[in-house]
Design a protein around this motif. Structure first.
Motif, PDB file in Angstrom:
ATOM      1  N   SER A 230       1.901   6.378 -13.232  1.00  0.00           N
ATOM      2  CA  SER A 230       1.312   6.189 -11.901  1.00  0.00           C
ATOM      3  C   SER A 230       1.816   7.209 -10.895  1.00  0.00           C
ATOM      4  O   SER A 230       1.380   7.210  -9.754  1.00  0.00           O
ATOM      5  CB  SER A 230       1.682   4.806 -11.349  1.00  0.00           C
TER       6      SER A 230
ATOM      7  N   ARG B 139      -1.145  15.516 -12.484  1.00  0.00           N
ATOM      8  CA  ARG B 139      -0.722  14.968 -11.191  1.00  0.00           C
ATOM      9  C   ARG B 139      -1.915  14.859 -10.247  1.00  0.00           C
ATOM     10  O   ARG B 139      -2.051  13.893  -9.501  1.00  0.00           O
ATOM     11  CB  ARG B 139       0.361  15.894 -10.623  1.00  0.00           C
TER      12      ARG B 139
ATOM     13  N   ILE C 150       3.601   1.746  -0.274  1.00  0.00           N
ATOM     14  CA  ILE C 150       3.667   3.118  -0.772  1.00  0.00           C
ATOM     15  C   ILE C 150       3.259   3.204  -2.236  1.00  0.00           C
ATOM     16  O   ILE C 150       2.776   4.238  -2.706  1.00  0.00           O
ATOM     17  CB  ILE C 150       5.085   3.705  -0.553  1.00  0.00           C
ATOM     18  N   LYS C 151       3.399   2.097  -2.977  1.00  0.00           N
ATOM     19  CA  LYS C 151       2.999   2.107  -4.392  1.00  0.00           C
ATOM     20  C   LYS C 151       1.489   2.333  -4.533  1.00  0.00           C
ATOM     21  O   LYS C 151       1.026   2.857  -5.550  1.00  0.00           O
ATOM     22  CB  LYS C 151       3.381   0.773  -5.052  1.00  0.00           C
ATOM     23  N   ASN C 152       0.735   1.918  -3.531  1.00  0.00           N
ATOM     24  CA  ASN C 152      -0.715   2.099  -3.580  1.00  0.00           C
ATOM     25  C   ASN C 152      -1.123   3.553  -3.347  1.00  0.00           C
ATOM     26  O   ASN C 152      -2.246   3.952  -3.659  1.00  0.00           O
ATOM     27  CB  ASN C 152      -1.398   1.245  -2.498  1.00  0.00           C
ATOM     28  N   LEU C 153      -0.215   4.305  -2.743  1.00  0.00           N
ATOM     29  CA  LEU C 153      -0.580   5.645  -2.273  1.00  0.00           C
ATOM     30  C   LEU C 153       0.103   6.782  -3.021  1.00  0.00           C
ATOM     31  O   LEU C 153      -0.488   7.849  -3.204  1.00  0.00           O
ATOM     32  CB  LEU C 153      -0.217   5.789  -0.785  1.00  0.00           C
ATOM     33  N   ALA C 154       1.343   6.556  -3.428  1.00  0.00           N
ATOM     34  CA  ALA C 154       2.182   7.679  -3.872  1.00  0.00           C
ATOM     35  C   ALA C 154       1.549   8.515  -4.968  1.00  0.00           C
ATOM     36  O   ALA C 154       1.586   9.738  -4.932  1.00  0.00           O
ATOM     37  CB  ALA C 154       3.541   7.147  -4.323  1.00  0.00           C
ATOM     38  N   GLY C 155       0.921   7.848  -5.951  1.00  0.00           N
ATOM     39  CA  GLY C 155       0.349   8.592  -7.060  1.00  0.00           C
ATOM     40  C   GLY C 155      -0.811   9.476  -6.648  1.00  0.00           C
ATOM     41  O   GLY C 155      -1.149  10.442  -7.333  1.00  0.00           O
ATOM     42  N   HIS C 156      -1.450   9.154  -5.514  1.00  0.00           N
ATOM     43  CA  HIS C 156      -2.636   9.906  -5.088  1.00  0.00           C
ATOM     44  C   HIS C 156      -2.291  11.209  -4.403  1.00  0.00           C
ATOM     45  O   HIS C 156      -3.176  12.028  -4.148  1.00  0.00           O
ATOM     46  CB  HIS C 156      -3.474   9.046  -4.141  1.00  0.00           C
ATOM     47  N   PHE C 157      -1.033  11.378  -4.036  1.00  0.00           N
ATOM     48  CA  PHE C 157      -0.649  12.573  -3.293  1.00  0.00           C
ATOM     49  C   PHE C 157       0.409  13.338  -4.075  1.00  0.00           C
ATOM     50  O   PHE C 157       1.516  12.853  -4.265  1.00  0.00           O
ATOM     51  CB  PHE C 157      -0.127  12.187  -1.904  1.00  0.00           C
ATOM     52  N   PRO C 158       0.068  14.546  -4.525  1.00  0.00           N
ATOM     53  CA  PRO C 158       1.038  15.324  -5.313  1.00  0.00           C
ATOM     54  C   PRO C 158       2.364  15.523  -4.578  1.00  0.00           C
ATOM     55  O   PRO C 158       3.411  15.525  -5.199  1.00  0.00           O
ATOM     56  CB  PRO C 158       0.314  16.664  -5.527  1.00  0.00           C
TER      57      PRO C 158
END
Lengths: 326, 263
Positions: A73, A94, B94-102
């Protein structure tokens, strides 16, 4: 439950996707490892998740399921190894995480904000601005009547469903759900199961889900990976589990230890006393009468003899050494 | 980045504490001059003075010190900032967002930019309260130094932003909300003097820099001065030190974010 799949291809070391007659893998990992200090939480894990399936990650608490999901994730960096998403690895993987929705452990929500506002925040962050989008998500997870209510007034099941809705913002092609049915009542579990089946069957979303409630997972997943002490010890489909495990015979007696010795001496090798305190012989008995006679002659009372097939739980326990062996 | 700013602004304006704190600041800065006049009149009366006259307050004076003598009201801003910076982490959002932003550090940078909004609101609310209170209590004199007053007002806003960059480092960078809030209280109330006294001694005794005071260069201390120029402190000190602190703290926050996993 989804269409039958062909045999898997073996992906090359950098996780390239098989094509043509082979599977489309949405996730592949190559010796994925995560260490915390000297302790390996996840060690050399090679997972393959096919497109359009529900992949169940099985393991007890502390096995490493959540750690694997965190790495996939983008919430945690692998110590070593690699993974690919939608056939892309490294920095490209990523970037592909934008197509991945996650629900890791408990839902991350602002308690004082409404469900609508929690979804709105993520929509803003991802630049999703379709009219009616949030209402559609709320309806999908059955929260359409409580969208304006503060999340702190939600039950656990409602929060879990909101967490799934948050994972679906941005129309992901893959969602990773870590124990989404934990703490839910039976109705809540059924509701989540229906939602996930709908996502796979109607929206063609690939789902990776972890749980230690194997009975429930067995009703939902198409493929499984067993994680034990940080290692992937087996990976199989629903069809393969029956081929591997076959049937077995259960005998309930009043003296299992003595019965176990006697049955062993008769030449049966796969004999054990299982979790339910039954004598389990790992094959279908053709000499059932002989076995029963032998036990009775040795003053062992035979309460029941029946044929059964391996459940997911049985198989999991057998490969992780969960039952007492002869 | 634009999307993150929109997200943070959306949440920011829905924070009830923003409006509550702003309301408190307004009430206190409005009441302060009125109470000053009231108590001064009472005390003079007790001392036997029959009538007391008060000169109008120069507008530049009010601009230089928008919080009046209550600079510790900045604590509302610094504590609000600490809580806002850490909220994504404390609620797990932040768990909802972190993966979406390199680059996950952009989540922190976005919040640092958006904090300019409550800062501006609180400063202007304080200024408005102070203006109205002084207008009613003493009258206002539109003096010749209004330009310098505006400059100092803007410099103090920049210094307040620099102060919360330190709070950002501790709450969102080091990821310790308690430390961020404690630091926010100390910095906002100007209580870090305790730490700066020994530092000054080191420079004065060890390096023989007799007239060196680190207080003259640090934003949290300069904010407590009602009139920087009157204390012989160049506005430029405040600007340069603020910019340096902002750059350092934001860079360190970004570096720390890039090294840490999300829990």
């Amino acid at each position: 439950m989804g269409e039958n799949k062909k045999e898997r291809s073996v992906s090359d070391s950098d996780g390239a996707v098989g094509r043509g007659d082979t599977m489309e893998y949405v996730i592949t990992t190559d010796k994925l490892t995560k260490k915390f200090g000297k302790k390996s939480a996840v060690l050399d894990v090679d997972i393959r998740v096919r497109e359009g399936e529900i992949y169940g990650l099985i393991g007890r608490n502390g096995a490493g399921k959540t750690t694997i999901m965190r790495m996939l994730s983008g919430l945690a960096r692998p110590t070593s190894g690699s993974y690919s998403l939608f056939g892309k690895s490294g920095e490209e993987a990523r970037r592909e995480m934008r197509s991945v929705g996650v629900l890791i452990e408990s839902p991350g929500v602002f308690q004082k904000m409404s469900a609508y506002d929690n979804l709105k925040l993520k929509c803003l962050a991802l630049g999703v601005e379709k009219p009616g989008y949030i209402e559609g998500l709320l309806e999908l997870v059955g929260l359409q009547n409580v969208g304006k209510l503060a999340v702190k007034r939600f039950s656990l099941g409602m929060k879990q469903r909101l967490g799934i809705a948050l994972a679906l913002v941005g129309d992901p092609r893959l969602i990773i759900l870590d124990e989404p049915i934990n703490g839910l009542d039976p109705q809540g579990i059924v509701e989540v199961r229906k939602i996930l089946a709908h996502l796979r069957d109607d929206k063609k979303i690939t789902v990776m889900i972890s749980s230690h409630i194997l009975e429930e997972l067995g009703k939902l997943a198409d493929s499984y990976g067993i994680i034990h002490e940080g290692k992937l010890i087996d990976e199989f489909t629903n069809e393969e589990i029956h081929k591997r495990t076959g049937v077995y015979t259960l005998i309930q007696t009043d003296n299992n230890r003595k019965a176990l010795e006697l049955v062993n001496k008769m030449g049966f090798e796969k004999v054990e006393i299982d979790q339910d305190n039954c004598l389990r012989i790992g094959e279908e008995l053709t000499r059932e009468k002989d076995v029963v006679r032998k036990l009775v002659e040795n003053d062992i009372f035979v309460k029941e003899v029946r044929l059964s097939s391996f459940s997911l739980e049985d198989y999991y326990l057998s490969v992780t050494g969960g039952a007492e062996r002869a | 980045m634009r999307n993150l700013l929109r997200m943070d602004l959306y949440r920011m304006v829905r924070q009830k504490t923003l409006w509550l704190f702003s309301g408190i600041i307004f009430v206190m800065t409005f009441a302060a001059p009125l109470l000053t006049r009231l108590f001064t009149t009472l005390l003079m009366g007790l001392a036997g003075e029959e009538s007391v006259t008060f000169d109008p307050i120069p507008l530049s004076t009010i601009l230089r010190a928008p919080f009046g003598g209550l600079t510790s009201l900045l604590v509302f801003f610094t504590v609000f900032s600490a809580v806002f910076f850490y909220a994504d982490l404390s609620h797990g959002y932040i768990k909802n967002l972190a993966g979406h932003f390199p680059r996950i550090s952009m989540l922190s940078v976005s919040k640092f930019v958006v904090i300019l909004l409550p800062m501006t609101i609180m400063f202007f609310v304080a200024l408005l309260g102070s203006l109205l209170g002084n207008l009613i209590a003493f009258g206002i004199d539109f003096d010749d130094s209004i330009g310098n007053g505006v400059l100092e007002f803007l410099t103090k806003m920049l210094m307040a932003w620099a102060v919360v960059s330190v709070v950002l480092l501790f709450s969102a960078g080091i990821r310790n909300k308690t430390l961020g809030i404690i630091l926010g209280v100390f910095l906002g109330a100007g209580m870090m003097t305790i730490l700066y006294v020994p530092i000054n001694l080191v420079f004065q005794k060890l390096f023989k820099m007799e007239n060196f005071f680190v207080n003259n260069y640090l934003p949290d201390q300069l904010l407590t001065l009602a009139n920087m120029e009157q204390y012989g402190v160049n506005l430029l000190n405040g600007v340069i030190s603020s910019v340096i602190i902002i750059i350092l703290c934001v860079a360190l926050t970004m570096l720390l974010n890039s090294k840490k996993d999300i829990k």
